[in-house]
Design a protein around this motif. Structure first.
Motif, PDB file in Angstrom:
ATOM      1  N   ASP A 291       4.832  21.637 -17.034  1.00 38.70           N
ATOM      2  CA  ASP A 291       4.218  22.387 -18.139  1.00 38.70           C
ATOM      3  C   ASP A 291       4.939  21.739 -19.400  1.00 38.70           C
ATOM      4  OD1 ASP A 291       2.454  24.683 -19.305  1.00 38.70           O
ATOM      5  OD2 ASP A 291       4.507  25.018 -20.170  1.00 38.70           O
ATOM      6  N   PHE A 292       4.403  21.346 -20.478  1.00 33.42           N
ATOM      7  CA  PHE A 292       4.976  20.922 -21.338  1.00 33.42           C
ATOM      8  C   PHE A 292       5.971  21.782 -22.286  1.00 33.42           C
ATOM      9  CE2 PHE A 292       5.361  19.187 -26.044  1.00 33.42           C
ATOM     10  CZ  PHE A 292       5.852  17.882 -25.832  1.00 33.42           C
ATOM     11  N   GLU A 293       5.596  23.014 -22.257  1.00 33.99           N
ATOM     12  CA  GLU A 293       6.372  23.853 -22.884  1.00 33.99           C
ATOM     13  C   GLU A 293       7.389  24.468 -22.196  1.00 33.99           C
ATOM     14  OE1 GLU A 293       5.606  24.825 -26.239  1.00 33.99           O
ATOM     15  OE2 GLU A 293       3.624  23.750 -26.193  1.00 33.99           O
ATOM     16  N   ASN A 294       7.068  24.590 -20.748  1.00 35.24           N
ATOM     17  CA  ASN A 294       8.207  25.176 -20.149  1.00 35.24           C
ATOM     18  C   ASN A 294       8.649  24.250 -18.764  1.00 35.24           C
ATOM     19  OD1 ASN A 294       8.442  28.046 -21.247  1.00 35.24           O
ATOM     20  ND2 ASN A 294       6.286  27.859 -20.625  1.00 35.24           N
ATOM     21  N   PRO A 295       9.033  23.046 -19.253  1.00 40.65           N
ATOM     22  CA  PRO A 295       9.198  21.937 -18.019  1.00 40.65           C
ATOM     23  C   PRO A 295      10.501  22.435 -17.365  1.00 40.65           C
ATOM     24  CG  PRO A 295      10.176  21.213 -20.228  1.00 40.65           C
ATOM     25  CD  PRO A 295       9.609  22.529 -20.474  1.00 40.65           C
ATOM     26  N   GLU A 296      10.179  22.335 -15.668  1.00 49.08           N
ATOM     27  CA  GLU A 296      11.228  22.863 -14.730  1.00 49.08           C
ATOM     28  C   GLU A 296      10.761  21.620 -13.658  1.00 49.08           C
ATOM     29  OE1 GLU A 296      11.540  26.794 -13.201  1.00 49.08           O
ATOM     30  OE2 GLU A 296      10.122  27.518 -14.713  1.00 49.08           O
ATOM     31  N   ALA A 297      11.792  20.757 -13.187  1.00 49.61           N
ATOM     32  CA  ALA A 297      11.880  19.680 -12.303  1.00 49.61           C
ATOM     33  C   ALA A 297      11.831  20.494 -10.867  1.00 49.61           C
ATOM     34  CB  ALA A 297      12.935  18.982 -12.462  1.00 49.61           C
ATOM     35  N   LEU A 298      11.126  19.776 -10.045  1.00 54.91           N
ATOM     36  CA  LEU A 298      11.296  19.892  -8.539  1.00 54.91           C
ATOM     37  C   LEU A 298      12.106  18.924  -7.958  1.00 54.91           C
ATOM     38  CD1 LEU A 298       7.434  20.667  -8.117  1.00 54.91           C
ATOM     39  CD2 LEU A 298       9.201  22.274  -7.453  1.00 54.91           C
TER      40      LEU A 298
END
Length: 608
Positions: A291-298
């Motif tokens: 998500d562009f607003e809440n980027p979280e990497a896997l």
């Protein structure tokens, strides 16, 4: 956490040739999936020419079938360990696996390899014992072998509590109990729905997805494939593309899901779905789409390291450019780096020479498939001898060790063991199966170079070998190389029957009459250790006694015609394989015989 109850994501894993692709075909047929208005054809999942010719799966494929209101996403994976990079990635999309085992061959090295990967990923297994209609099937023994394999791989209690289904994929039948009557695959489908967990995640939280596969499409460019781990993904959405700590802004083009063998465009896809996305031109395998607003990497994708390397260079022979369409270093460089984007187990490095590239992969098959694909696309190049990739650990040299399984008839067992002994192989286990001896060895990867053709020759085509990476261990010492020299042409011209006839006592010829050769081209194998320069283009001269055409009947021994793999295994350090769309030639790295002679003399002086 919630579940997407109507979806099951299943990977089919097995040793090469145990029937994965045939089973997927049968499942597609029975779910009445049509393609181009026809019922599914044989081995539809092996779409590449090379896959059909060799009967192996090289690239993983996605398909989906509908069954009783459920959508089953099926992922067909390669069984060969050389394509372990493929297996590694696609398991990230699955929640469970069908472990297919041949009812006669039983557990094989790659069965162990693919199952280990599945257990590491905590996937729910269903064991499928296939080919139960084989006359030499040993179903109960194979079931015991599978259980032992699970225990050997430290499966947890939940994984050990697996269901077993018995199938004859070619006939399209499955049974829960071996003595049941069955006319279709319904028992297998029901087991998948019941046993494989539905995908878990949050529908309402911000989007997360890892790119597990990339495909190139001539019309829409790069297609990124993966499974939506969290949230929803919409066409036209602005997303964050996350790679190695960097975040880039990207826009999704179209979103596709799978229906049968086709991709179907959809406005949005939710958690648990396997999707194909266009528009992510900068995306690479292992990147997170967030998500562009809440980027979280896997977590990224970890793949086994390459164990074998070869040099790919511009063809420098006198015949260069005559047969190929793409012949420059720029063409070769672009093609190799493009391949490295989608083939995660491949490494491409530039060398000191602008015309030569070092390509490292998981084994001879992995690299020879790439070479064969490139030559069919019109590329022309020269390939160096395969070399293993060493590691330095605490100042010591370590080398890759492979777990090798050889199956030979009993009368050839001594020959095979003697040959492997010279190659520093250590025997681990030996069992007898239906008149064949199955022997397990641990062997340095470099000891396998050239062994396949030697095994086939020494067992008259009856030997079978399979190998899988085991570990890195301290260097095992020198292994003797090829014991015979080469017969090298010393001038350019057209070969004659007369010329070859007079030379065939020297060794085994690789050429036929009326074939174009050049100085430095290898035209045969000498029966002795050293190389010899010869002239296979020699004409029979006219005398006043007879004309040149009044030959007495010449008997030529049929030449040895080598496949690409055999040629790569055969060459020495000072030799190359010239690969073009229409020819495979062996040649000396230095074509001029005077220069070769000088260098050989100098190296002898140094060693003295």
């Amino acid at each position: 956490m919630s579940k997407n109850e109507k979806i099951r994501n299943v990977a089919i894993i097995a040793h090469v040739d145990h029937g994965k692709t045939t089973l997927v075909d049968a499942m597609l047929k029975q779910s009445h999936i049509f393609r181009d208005n026809e019922q599914v054809v044989e081995r539809v999942m092996d779409s590449g020419d090379l896959e059909r010719e060799r009967g192996i799966t090289i690239l993983s494929k996605n398909t989906a079938i509908s069954y009783n209101g459920f959508k089953i996403n099926l992922i067909d994976t390669p069984g060969h360990a050389d394509f372990g990079g493929e297996v590694e990635r696609v398991l990230r999309m699955a929640d469970g696996v069908l472990l297919l085992v041949d009812s006669a061959e039983g557990v094989m090295p790659q069965t162990k390899f693919v199952l280990r990967k599945a257990l590491e990923n905590k996937l729910k297994p269903i064991v499928v014992i296939n080919k139960i209609d084989r006359p030499d099937s040993r179903i109960d023994e194979v079931a015991d072998e599978v259980l032992e394999l699970f225990m050997e791989l430290d499966a947890d209690d939940e994984q050990l509590d697996f269901e077993t289904v018995y199938t004859a994929a070619k006939a399209g039948i499955a049974k829960k109990n071996i003595h049941d009557d069955s006319k279709d695959l319904k028992p297998l489908m029901d087991t998948i729905i019941k046993e494989i967990p539905a995908p878990e995640g949050d529908f309402d939280k911000p989007l997360q997805m890892v790119i597990t596969t990339l495909e190139a499409d001539d019309y829409v460019g790069k297609i990124a494939i993966g499974r939506v781990q969290r949230g929803k993904i919409k066409s036209g959405e602005i997303v964050a593309l996350m790679s190695n700590g960097e975040t880039k802004k990207a826009k999704i083009g179209k979103v596709y899901t799978y229906d049968g063998l086709n991709r179907v465009e959809t406005a949005e896809a939710e958690m648990g779905e396997i999707v194909a996305l266009t528009g992510l031109t900068e995306g690479s395998i292992g990147d997170t789409v967030a998500d562009f607003e809440n980027p979280e990497a896997l977590p990224g994708i970890r793949v086994d390291e390459p164990t074998l390397s070869m040099t790919f260079g511009v063809n420098t022979s006198p015949f260069a450019g005559k047969e190929g369409q793409f012949v420059t270093s720029r063409h070769i460089r672009d093609r190799l780096f493009k391949e490295a984007q989608t083939n995660v187990a491949l490494r491409v490095e530039e060398t000191d020479s602008a015309d030569v590239f070092k390509v490292s992969g998981r084994g001879e098959l992995h690299l020879s498939i790439l070479i064969e694909t490139m030559r069919r696309e019109g590329y022309e190049m020269q390939i160096g001898k395969p070399e293993v990739v060493y590691k330095m650990i605490d100042g010591k040299k370590y080398e890759p060790i492979e777990n090798l399984t050889v199956e030979v008839p009993q009368e050839y067992m001594g020959t095979a063991m003697e040959s492997l002994g010279r190659r520093k192989a250590e025997m681990v286990n030996m069992t007898e199966i239906a008149g064949y001896m199955r022997i397990n060895f641990l062997i340095p990867a470099r000891g396998l170079i050239g062994f396949r053709s030697e095994l086939l020759t020494s067992t008259r085509g009856n030997g079978i070998m399979n190998h899988v990476f085991h570990s890195y261990e301290p260097y095992k010492g020198d292994i003797p190389g090829r014991s015979r020299g080469s017969l090298v042409a010393f001038e350019q011209g057209t070969t004659t029957g007369y010329g070859i006839f007079n030379l065939q006592d020297r060794g085994i010829m690789f050429i036929e009459p009326n074939q174009q050769v050049y100085e430095g081209m290898i035209v045969g194998e000498n029966s002795r250790e050293m190389d010899i320069d010869i002239n296979p283009c020699k004409q029979k001269h006219v005398t006043n006694m007879r004309s040149s055409s009044s030959d007495e009947a010449i008997r030529l021994v049929p030449p040895r015609i080598m496949s690409l793999e055999q040629a790569l295994e055969y060459i020495n350090e000072d030799e190359l394989v010239e690969v073009t769309p229409s020819s495979i030639r062996l040649r000396k790295a230095i074509l001029d015989r005077n220069t070769r002679g000088r260098l050989a003399k100098n190296s002898r002086k140094v060693s003295d």
